[in-house]
Design a protein around this motif. Structure first.
Motif, PDB file in Angstrom:
ATOM      1  N   THR A  12      48.343  44.658  45.863  1.00 51.30           N
ATOM      2  CA  THR A  12      47.619  44.933  47.105  1.00 51.30           C
ATOM      3  C   THR A  12      48.591  44.819  48.275  1.00 51.30           C
ATOM      4  O   THR A  12      49.728  44.376  48.117  1.00 51.30           O
ATOM      5  CB  THR A  12      46.455  43.953  47.324  1.00 51.30           C
ATOM      6  OG1 THR A  12      46.972  42.710  47.831  1.00 51.30           O
ATOM      7  CG2 THR A  12      45.673  43.708  46.046  1.00 51.30           C
ATOM      8  N   ALA A  13      48.129  45.183  49.450  1.00 52.92           N
ATOM      9  CA  ALA A  13      48.967  45.106  50.648  1.00 52.92           C
ATOM     10  C   ALA A  13      49.343  43.670  50.995  1.00 52.92           C
ATOM     11  O   ALA A  13      50.294  43.443  51.740  1.00 52.92           O
ATOM     12  CB  ALA A  13      48.234  45.752  51.825  1.00 52.92           C
ATOM     13  N   THR A  14      48.606  42.697  50.441  1.00 51.45           N
ATOM     14  CA  THR A  14      48.865  41.294  50.768  1.00 51.45           C
ATOM     15  C   THR A  14      49.210  40.475  49.524  1.00 51.45           C
ATOM     16  O   THR A  14      49.009  39.267  49.500  1.00 51.45           O
ATOM     17  CB  THR A  14      47.645  40.672  51.483  1.00 51.45           C
ATOM     18  OG1 THR A  14      46.470  40.894  50.697  1.00 51.45           O
ATOM     19  CG2 THR A  14      47.454  41.292  52.854  1.00 51.45           C
ATOM     20  N   GLY A  15      49.731  41.142  48.496  1.00 54.17           N
ATOM     21  CA  GLY A  15      50.183  40.419  47.315  1.00 54.17           C
ATOM     22  C   GLY A  15      49.334  40.709  46.095  1.00 54.17           C
ATOM     23  O   GLY A  15      48.305  41.389  46.166  1.00 54.17           O
ATOM     24  N   PRO A  16      49.762  40.200  44.928  1.00 48.71           N
ATOM     25  CA  PRO A  16      49.046  40.475  43.675  1.00 48.71           C
ATOM     26  C   PRO A  16      47.651  39.860  43.667  1.00 48.71           C
ATOM     27  O   PRO A  16      47.447  38.741  44.147  1.00 48.71           O
ATOM     28  CB  PRO A  16      49.948  39.847  42.612  1.00 48.71           C
ATOM     29  CG  PRO A  16      50.748  38.823  43.339  1.00 48.71           C
ATOM     30  CD  PRO A  16      50.948  39.349  44.722  1.00 48.71           C
ATOM     31  N   MET A  17      46.706  40.587  43.106  1.00 49.61           N
ATOM     32  CA  MET A  17      45.308  40.137  43.053  1.00 49.61           C
ATOM     33  C   MET A  17      44.823  40.197  41.608  1.00 49.61           C
ATOM     34  O   MET A  17      44.685  41.292  41.036  1.00 49.61           O
ATOM     35  CB  MET A  17      44.427  41.027  43.936  1.00 49.61           C
ATOM     36  CG  MET A  17      42.941  40.676  43.903  1.00 49.61           C
ATOM     37  SD  MET A  17      41.958  41.667  45.058  1.00 49.61           S
ATOM     38  CE  MET A  17      42.068  43.307  44.290  1.00 49.61           C
ATOM     39  N   GLN A  18      44.567  39.053  41.021  1.00 48.21           N
ATOM     40  CA  GLN A  18      43.991  39.046  39.681  1.00 48.21           C
ATOM     41  C   GLN A  18      42.564  39.588  39.743  1.00 48.21           C
ATOM     42  O   GLN A  18      41.769  39.188  40.595  1.00 48.21           O
ATOM     43  CB  GLN A  18      43.991  37.652  39.080  1.00 48.21           C
ATOM     44  CG  GLN A  18      43.406  37.608  37.670  1.00 48.21           C
ATOM     45  CD  GLN A  18      43.710  36.319  36.946  1.00 48.21           C
ATOM     46  OE1 GLN A  18      44.845  36.038  36.591  1.00 48.21           O
ATOM     47  NE2 GLN A  18      42.679  35.516  36.749  1.00 48.21           N
ATOM     48  N   THR A  19      42.281  40.498  38.848  1.00 53.80           N
ATOM     49  CA  THR A  19      40.974  41.147  38.791  1.00 53.80           C
ATOM     50  C   THR A  19      40.545  41.220  37.336  1.00 53.80           C
ATOM     51  O   THR A  19      41.298  41.703  36.493  1.00 53.80           O
ATOM     52  CB  THR A  19      41.047  42.566  39.386  1.00 53.80           C
ATOM     53  OG1 THR A  19      41.487  42.479  40.741  1.00 53.80           O
ATOM     54  CG2 THR A  19      39.696  43.258  39.330  1.00 53.80           C
ATOM     55  N   THR A  20      39.352  40.740  37.042  1.00 56.52           N
ATOM     56  CA  THR A  20      38.837  40.814  35.678  1.00 56.52           C
ATOM     57  C   THR A  20      38.003  42.070  35.518  1.00 56.52           C
ATOM     58  O   THR A  20      37.160  42.378  36.364  1.00 56.52           O
ATOM     59  CB  THR A  20      37.995  39.580  35.333  1.00 56.52           C
ATOM     60  OG1 THR A  20      38.758  38.396  35.602  1.00 56.52           O
ATOM     61  CG2 THR A  20      37.602  39.589  33.867  1.00 56.52           C
ATOM     62  N   VAL A  21      38.261  42.785  34.445  1.00 60.67           N
ATOM     63  CA  VAL A  21      37.523  44.009  34.137  1.00 60.67           C
ATOM     64  C   VAL A  21      36.574  43.727  32.981  1.00 60.67           C
ATOM     65  O   VAL A  21      36.986  43.205  31.939  1.00 60.67           O
ATOM     66  CB  VAL A  21      38.473  45.161  33.767  1.00 60.67           C
ATOM     67  CG1 VAL A  21      37.675  46.420  33.425  1.00 60.67           C
ATOM     68  CG2 VAL A  21      39.461  45.426  34.899  1.00 60.67           C
ATOM     69  N   LEU A  61      34.608  45.511  37.996  1.00 65.52           N
ATOM     70  CA  LEU A  61      35.824  44.831  38.434  1.00 65.52           C
ATOM     71  C   LEU A  61      35.452  43.636  39.298  1.00 65.52           C
ATOM     72  O   LEU A  61      34.713  43.781  40.283  1.00 65.52           O
ATOM     73  CB  LEU A  61      36.714  45.769  39.250  1.00 65.52           C
ATOM     74  CG  LEU A  61      37.680  46.684  38.483  1.00 65.52           C
ATOM     75  CD1 LEU A  61      36.920  47.623  37.551  1.00 65.52           C
ATOM     76  CD2 LEU A  61      38.558  47.467  39.444  1.00 65.52           C
ATOM     77  N   VAL A  62      35.944  42.452  38.919  1.00 63.76           N
ATOM     78  CA  VAL A  62      35.706  41.226  39.685  1.00 63.76           C
ATOM     79  C   VAL A  62      37.035  40.744  40.249  1.00 63.76           C
ATOM     80  O   VAL A  62      37.856  40.172  39.523  1.00 63.76           O
ATOM     81  CB  VAL A  62      35.066  40.132  38.813  1.00 63.76           C
ATOM     82  CG1 VAL A  62      34.781  38.888  39.665  1.00 63.76           C
ATOM     83  CG2 VAL A  62      33.773  40.636  38.161  1.00 63.76           C
ATOM     84  N   PRO A  63      37.297  40.965  41.534  1.00 62.80           N
ATOM     85  CA  PRO A  63      38.569  40.546  42.120  1.00 62.80           C
ATOM     86  C   PRO A  63      38.532  39.086  42.559  1.00 62.80           C
ATOM     87  O   PRO A  63      37.458  38.533  42.831  1.00 62.80           O
ATOM     88  CB  PRO A  63      38.688  41.459  43.343  1.00 62.80           C
ATOM     89  CG  PRO A  63      37.262  41.625  43.785  1.00 62.80           C
ATOM     90  CD  PRO A  63      36.448  41.687  42.503  1.00 62.80           C
ATOM     91  N   GLU A  64      39.694  38.475  42.629  1.00 59.41           N
ATOM     92  CA  GLU A  64      39.811  37.169  43.282  1.00 59.41           C
ATOM     93  C   GLU A  64      39.868  37.432  44.782  1.00 59.41           C
ATOM     94  O   GLU A  64      40.889  37.858  45.320  1.00 59.41           O
ATOM     95  CB  GLU A  64      41.042  36.421  42.785  1.00 59.41           C
ATOM     96  CG  GLU A  64      40.902  35.983  41.331  1.00 59.41           C
ATOM     97  CD  GLU A  64      42.017  35.063  40.862  1.00 59.41           C
ATOM     98  OE1 GLU A  64      43.078  34.997  41.534  1.00 59.41           O
ATOM     99  OE2 GLU A  64      41.827  34.407  39.817  1.00 59.41           O
TER     100      GLU A  64
END
Length: 245
Positions: A12-21, A61-64
């Motif tokens: 992402t524009a502000t760093g890595p984002m863990q996202t559960t699919v 998709l569930v993002p942090e």
């Protein structure tokens, strides 16, 4: 329908984002739902809600949502410490960063062979707000927003004129807004303010107020209402089946 689950790390524009699919196990292309959590991030109740949606034929998709502010994989407790940290994170992250997170998820979906090309948004609490906010994006076709906090108050940080109530005019998605009449976080005056803006902007929306408290969707919580939760899942699934298929 059996589902599978896998974790992805999205740039992402502000760093890595863990996202559960969460998605159907059967081969095929499925419409997607961006599912935004409460301030506590991906807790067990949020995971179960995502699984229910996926089991009806959606890639969820569930993002942090506060990935910039916590180590990857952080899940806050449903206690005072977790609530205080989550509220601090909520007050620290500008809405513009949530917008870029949504863009990152849409870009990820576009590259997946299991994605059909249609996407909606859903969320609870601040997640309801973020689903509403996601609907500003023209790539989102429908949003189901459960007891969305902070829209009426404009208390989430943003650039001047870029708060979510002001951006209602840019929403082209179909909305379903659900509120608990006994929810102190969004009082009657706040709900009326939001509905007045939706009417002024001629937004395509449905409005549902139920006899429930805040967090009535969260199984295990004292405020949980199983019958209402089932009704909400059925209503959300009907919305997404109509708008995304």
């Amino acid at each position: 329908m059996r589902i599978i689950q896998h974790a992805e790390c999205l740039p992402t524009a502000t760093g890595p984002m863990q996202t559960t699919v969460y998605r159907p196990a059967a081969a095929g292309a499925y419409p997607a739902i961006l599912f935004y959590s409460e301030i506590f991030q991906e807790t067990a109740p949020i995971s179960r809600m995502a699984s229910i949606l996926a089991g009806h034929g959606f890639a969820v998709l569930v993002p942090e949502i506060f990935h910039e502010l916590n180590p990857m994989g952080t899940v806050l407790g449903y206690d005072d410490a977790g609530k205080n940290k989550g509220n601090s994170d909520k007050a620290s992250k500008p809405l513009e960063q949530h917008d870029s997170d949504t863009e990152a998820m849409l870009a990820f979906l576009a590259a997946q062979d299991w994605y059909s090309g249609k996407v909606g948004a859903m969320g609870v609490c601040i997640g309801g707000h973020l689903a509403y906010r996601a609907a500003v994006n023209p790539g989102v076709a429908a949003a189901f927003c459960l007891y969305a906090t902070d829209i009426h108050s404009g208390t989430l940080p943003s650039a001047p004129g870029n708060d979510s109530l002001s951006r209602t005019q840019d929403i082209r998605a179909e909305l379903v807004m659900v509120w608990g009449k006994q929810d102190p976080h969004v009082p009657r005056a706040g709900r009326e303010l939001i509905q007045a803006r939706l009417e002024k902007c001629q937004t395509c929306y449905s409005w549902l107020e139920v006899n429930a408290e805040h967090a009535f969707m969260r199984d295990g919580d004292a405020r949980y209402d199983p019958a209402l939760a089932l009704q909400m899942f059925q209503t959300a699934i009907a919305l997404f089946q109509r708008c995304l298929r």
